[in-house]
Design a protein around this motif. Structure first.
Motif, PDB file in Angstrom:
ATOM      1  N   ILE A 198      19.006 -41.690 -21.542  1.00  0.00           N
ATOM      2  CA  ILE A 198      18.018 -40.673 -21.168  1.00  0.00           C
ATOM      3  C   ILE A 198      16.628 -41.272 -21.240  1.00  0.00           C
ATOM      4  N   ASP A 199      15.943 -41.310 -20.088  1.00  0.00           N
ATOM      5  CA  ASP A 199      14.576 -41.799 -20.033  1.00  0.00           C
ATOM      6  C   ASP A 199      13.648 -40.762 -20.647  1.00  0.00           C
ATOM      7  N   THR A 200      12.916 -41.176 -21.662  1.00  0.00           N
ATOM      8  CA  THR A 200      12.109 -40.235 -22.453  1.00  0.00           C
ATOM      9  C   THR A 200      10.647 -40.652 -22.444  1.00  0.00           C
ATOM     10  N   SER A 241      22.697 -42.409 -16.311  1.00  0.00           N
ATOM     11  CA  SER A 241      21.246 -42.340 -16.462  1.00  0.00           C
ATOM     12  C   SER A 241      20.785 -40.922 -16.145  1.00  0.00           C
ATOM     13  N   VAL A 242      20.207 -40.257 -17.132  1.00  0.00           N
ATOM     14  CA  VAL A 242      19.803 -38.863 -16.976  1.00  0.00           C
ATOM     15  C   VAL A 242      18.295 -38.788 -16.800  1.00  0.00           C
ATOM     16  N   THR A 254       8.003 -44.166 -19.763  1.00  0.00           N
ATOM     17  CA  THR A 254       9.319 -43.703 -20.186  1.00  0.00           C
ATOM     18  C   THR A 254      10.080 -44.906 -20.718  1.00  0.00           C
ATOM     19  N   SER A 276      25.419 -41.609 -22.668  1.00  0.00           N
ATOM     20  CA  SER A 276      24.425 -41.495 -21.601  1.00  0.00           C
ATOM     21  C   SER A 276      23.168 -42.270 -21.964  1.00  0.00           C
ATOM     22  N   LEU A 313      14.538 -37.584 -16.898  1.00  0.00           N
ATOM     23  CA  LEU A 313      13.896 -36.784 -17.933  1.00  0.00           C
ATOM     24  C   LEU A 313      13.759 -35.336 -17.523  1.00  0.00           C
ATOM     25  N   LEU A 346      15.534 -37.178 -29.437  1.00  0.00           N
ATOM     26  CA  LEU A 346      15.271 -38.126 -28.349  1.00  0.00           C
ATOM     27  C   LEU A 346      13.850 -38.666 -28.426  1.00  0.00           C
ATOM     28  N   PHE A 372      17.516 -33.012 -18.264  1.00  0.00           N
ATOM     29  CA  PHE A 372      17.891 -32.651 -19.632  1.00  0.00           C
ATOM     30  C   PHE A 372      18.876 -31.467 -19.635  1.00  0.00           C
TER      31      PHE A 372
END
Length: 216
Positions: free
Chosen positions: A148-150, A5-6, A138, A146, A8, A23, A11
């Protein structure tokens, strides 16, 4: 498969413009689909569509750079992702003000979304007269290696409010945020008329619904 979990704000490996935009596009697709399903479910269960129209967009590079400069940030991928919250945006229009809070409640109950902030310009209009309901959320974008919360900004407003906001937006960019006083004053008055119209239309709709129940 184990996904990393990356956050935001990091990045760290996403220093490529096309990758970052991918993304945001992916996040828009996910929330678009989510809103469509919620609307279909509501129609199925209640025979009523609270949503009139949904429009999504990605902010242009020019707009991103202008916004960063306006807030005294240098242009960089890190600053863009960290400080610009409306790169990905979805606008939901509905018929009545009560629908705005209904839709916001349905969205807030989605457990895969994280609500970062809410701005209720319905209860607290801007000085210009602008009314709308904003949610910054998000959504997790699942990549091959991965998650990625965007960030995505969701705006919810009535059709009448959207009409007004479109005109204000045109004025803002035509005069670079400083329109003539007489136009600004008239727009503010129109915002008040629209608020009154929305309220009266809501009341009429409620009366129609009551009449329908009595006649059954």
């Amino acid at each position: 498969m184990n996904y990393e979990s990356v956050p935001l704000r990091d990045f760290k490996e996403l220093n490529n413009w096309e990758t970052v935009m991918f993304l945001y596009q992916s996040a828009l697709k996910q929330i678009d689909t989510k809103i469509d399903i919620l609307n279909d479910e509501f129609q199925h269960r209640h025979k009523y569509n609270p949503i009139e129209h949904v429009k999504s967009r990605i902010k242009t590079p020019e707009s991103i750079i202008k916004k960063l400069k306006r807030h005294n940030y240098e242009f960089s991928m890190e600053n863009m992702v960290r400080y610009i919250n409306d790169i990905a945006g979805i606008r939901i229009t509905c018929s009545f003000t009560s629908d705005i809070y209904l839709i916001a409640d349905m969205i807030s109950k989605q457990n895969d979304l994280t609500i970062l902030s809410v701005k209720d310009y319905m209860k607290n209009p801007k000085k210009s007269g602008y009314r709308s309901y904003h949610m910054l959320v998000t959504t997790p974008v699942f990549l091959s290696d991965s998650v990625i919360d965007t960030k995505v900004e969701i705006q919810i407003r009535t059709v009448a409010q959207d009409f007004w906001a479109t005109l204000e937006h045109k004025m803002h960019y035509k005069f670079e945020g400083d329109g003539p006083d007489y136009i600004t004053t008239e727009l503010r008055k129109c915002a008040e008329y629209i608020a009154e119209l929305d309220s009266r239309m809501e009341e009429l709709n409620n009366e129609i619904q009551k009449y329908g129940k009595k006649s059954e």
